[in-house]
Design a protein around this motif. Structure first.
Motif, mmCIF file in Angstrom:
data_model
loop_
_atom_site.group_PDB
_atom_site.id
_atom_site.type_symbol
_atom_site.label_atom_id
_atom_site.label_comp_id
_atom_site.label_asym_id
_atom_site.label_seq_id
_atom_site.Cartn_x
_atom_site.Cartn_y
_atom_site.Cartn_z
ATOM 1 N N ASN A 21 17.349 105.901 32.179
ATOM 2 C CA ASN A 21 17.170 107.316 31.571
ATOM 3 C C ASN A 21 17.867 107.673 32.795
ATOM 4 O OD1 ASN A 21 17.409 105.967 29.062
ATOM 5 N ND2 ASN A 21 14.767 105.382 29.770
ATOM 6 N N TYR A 30 20.843 108.452 33.873
ATOM 7 C CA TYR A 30 22.249 108.786 32.895
ATOM 8 C C TYR A 30 22.193 110.646 32.732
ATOM 9 C CZ TYR A 30 24.112 110.101 28.436
ATOM 10 O OH TYR A 30 24.128 110.903 27.465
ATOM 11 N N ARG A 90 23.643 111.680 36.238
ATOM 12 C CA ARG A 90 25.194 111.393 36.192
ATOM 13 C C ARG A 90 25.996 112.683 35.402
ATOM 14 N NH1 ARG A 90 27.496 106.245 33.976
ATOM 15 N NH2 ARG A 90 26.684 105.653 36.018
ATOM 16 N N TRP A 91 25.019 113.571 34.150
ATOM 17 C CA TRP A 91 25.745 114.168 32.911
ATOM 18 C C TRP A 91 24.727 115.602 33.200
ATOM 19 C CZ3 TRP A 91 30.371 112.373 31.783
ATOM 20 C CH2 TRP A 91 30.751 111.108 31.031
ATOM 21 N N ALA A 122 19.819 104.835 21.980
ATOM 22 C CA ALA A 122 19.525 103.628 22.439
ATOM 23 C C ALA A 122 18.486 102.687 22.013
ATOM 24 C CB ALA A 122 20.304 103.443 23.690
ATOM 25 N N THR A 135 18.815 96.925 31.943
ATOM 26 C CA THR A 135 21.297 97.228 31.953
ATOM 27 C C THR A 135 21.078 97.637 33.229
ATOM 28 O OG1 THR A 135 19.574 98.840 31.234
ATOM 29 C CG2 THR A 135 21.244 98.473 29.602
ATOM 30 N N SER A 136 22.335 98.531 33.942
ATOM 31 C CA SER A 136 22.318 99.181 34.871
ATOM 32 C C SER A 136 23.008 97.866 35.805
ATOM 33 C CB SER A 136 21.491 99.678 35.613
ATOM 34 O OG SER A 136 20.753 101.155 34.576
ATOM 35 N N VAL A 161 26.382 99.149 31.895
ATOM 36 C CA VAL A 161 26.630 100.350 31.581
ATOM 37 C C VAL A 161 24.634 100.343 31.327
ATOM 38 C CG1 VAL A 161 27.950 100.496 29.876
ATOM 39 C CG2 VAL A 161 25.257 99.272 29.527
ATOM 40 N N TRP A 204 20.954 102.380 30.119
ATOM 41 C CA TRP A 204 20.289 102.214 28.465
ATOM 42 C C TRP A 204 20.968 103.382 28.182
ATOM 43 C CZ3 TRP A 204 17.829 98.465 26.687
ATOM 44 C CH2 TRP A 204 17.843 99.132 25.258
ATOM 45 N N PRO A 205 20.826 104.862 27.717
ATOM 46 C CA PRO A 205 21.391 105.023 27.115
ATOM 47 C C PRO A 205 22.363 104.865 26.853
ATOM 48 C CG PRO A 205 20.326 106.792 29.059
ATOM 49 C CD PRO A 205 20.534 105.125 29.126
ATOM 50 N N GLU A 206 23.734 104.137 27.421
ATOM 51 C CA GLU A 206 24.653 103.811 26.692
ATOM 52 C C GLU A 206 24.914 102.726 26.201
ATOM 53 O OE1 GLU A 206 27.082 106.260 30.817
ATOM 54 O OE2 GLU A 206 26.129 104.199 31.020
ATOM 55 N N GLY A 212 25.022 99.763 23.477
ATOM 56 C CA GLY A 212 25.532 99.388 22.714
ATOM 57 C C GLY A 212 26.137 98.235 21.605
#
Length: 289
Positions: free
Chosen positions: A43, A46, A49-50, A64, A234-235, A258, A260-262, A264
């Motif tokens: 998290n 993420y 990164r953005w 998610a 994840t990660s 990916v 965690w927020p990504e 799917g």
């Protein structure tokens, strides 16, 4: 125009839901995991990164989580466990800890609402961990959520909060000793040659043990659920990070790259397919125990 746009979105959503259920129906021919556990890692990365506002990653991560819960319950997974907050996370800055506690309080309150996902799927919620370490508002909210969902019986959601596996094991041993303290005291005073704790070993050992494996497991925070079939972290990390160490001896660990927020549907389906591929191996291992 807005009405047309809304109808298109609704039709698209219904189509996606129908296709997903078709896929789940096909996969249900194989083994369906009884228990899936999630380590929701990535998290904060993420957010960085953005270049998002601090805390945004956790908020997107909650969305998610709702998707993963929906997939699990639609597929027929009865037990889901999430690693929400480690005892080690209290070492983070006071500002970050407080922000996470505030977010947790907000999301716990959402679980109580009548239209929430847990009520929609008939899910009973447990909070597992050393709840005494939580702030009073969060602890009371957790207790309200457990009480509000106590009559739900279709599935179980365990939220590990203020949790580490080592703390869980120590807690279980302490509780087991306290439960049989009178017997321990009598044995100590009599000098009888009895063992105190038996976790395994020689099956032909005829000595009596006051505290057995089943005693300790019954006092685990996670006694509300069977051992996990799949742990998803994840990660791309393959560490368990002090999560379900006691319970994960025979389960499949899946580590998608990916954050965690990504996560799917694609990652969820891949975890299920891999689990079904090696299910018989782990099933035989469990039977040998």
């Amino acid at each position: 125009m807005k009405k047309i746009s809304g109808r298109v979105i609704q039709i698209y959503g219904n189509l996606v839901s129908f296709l997903r259920k078709c896929i789940f129906f096909i996969l249900s021919v194989g083994a369906i995991p009884n228990h899936i556990a999630f380590i929701m890692d990535g998290n904060r990365r993420y957010t960085k990164r953005w270049n998002l506002m601090e805390g945004t990653g956790h908020k997107v991560g909650f969305l998610a989580l709702m998707s993963m819960l929906k997939y699990c319950y639609e597929f027929g997974v009865r037990y889901v466990t999430i690693y929400a907050f480690s005892i080690d996370n209290f070492r983070r800055s006071p500002e970050e800890v407080q922000s996470l506690m505030d977010l947790m309080l907000e999301k716990i309150e959402e679980l109580i609402k009548e239209e929430s996902i847990v009520n929609h799927y008939g899910v009973r919620v447990y909070f597992s961990g050393n709840l005494k370490l939580l702030s009073e508002p969060v602890r009371l909210a957790a207790e309200r959520a457990m009480l509000a969902t106590a009559k739900n019986s279709k599935a179980v959601l365990s939220i590990c909060i203020a949790y580490t596996s080592t703390n869980e094991i120590v807690h279980a041993i302490q509780e087991s000793c306290e439960e049989k303290w009178d017997e321990i005291t009598v044995l100590n005073s009599s000098g009888a040659g009895y063992g105190l704790i038996r976790l395994g070993g020689n099956e032909h050992d005829e000595r009596d043990y006051l505290i057995k494996l089943t005693d300790i497991e019954s006092h685990m925070y996670m006694a509300v659920a069977p051992d996990p079939d799949i742990i998803i972290r994840t990660s791309g990390e393959t560490r368990l990070s002090n999560f379900l160490l006691w319970q994960s001896a025979n389960c499949y660990l899946y580590s998608p790259s990916v954050l965690w927020p990504e996560i799917g549907l694609r990652q969820f389906l891949w975890a299920i397919l891999n689990f079904q591929r090696i299910h018989f191996y782990f099933d035989n291992k469990r039977k040998q125990l």
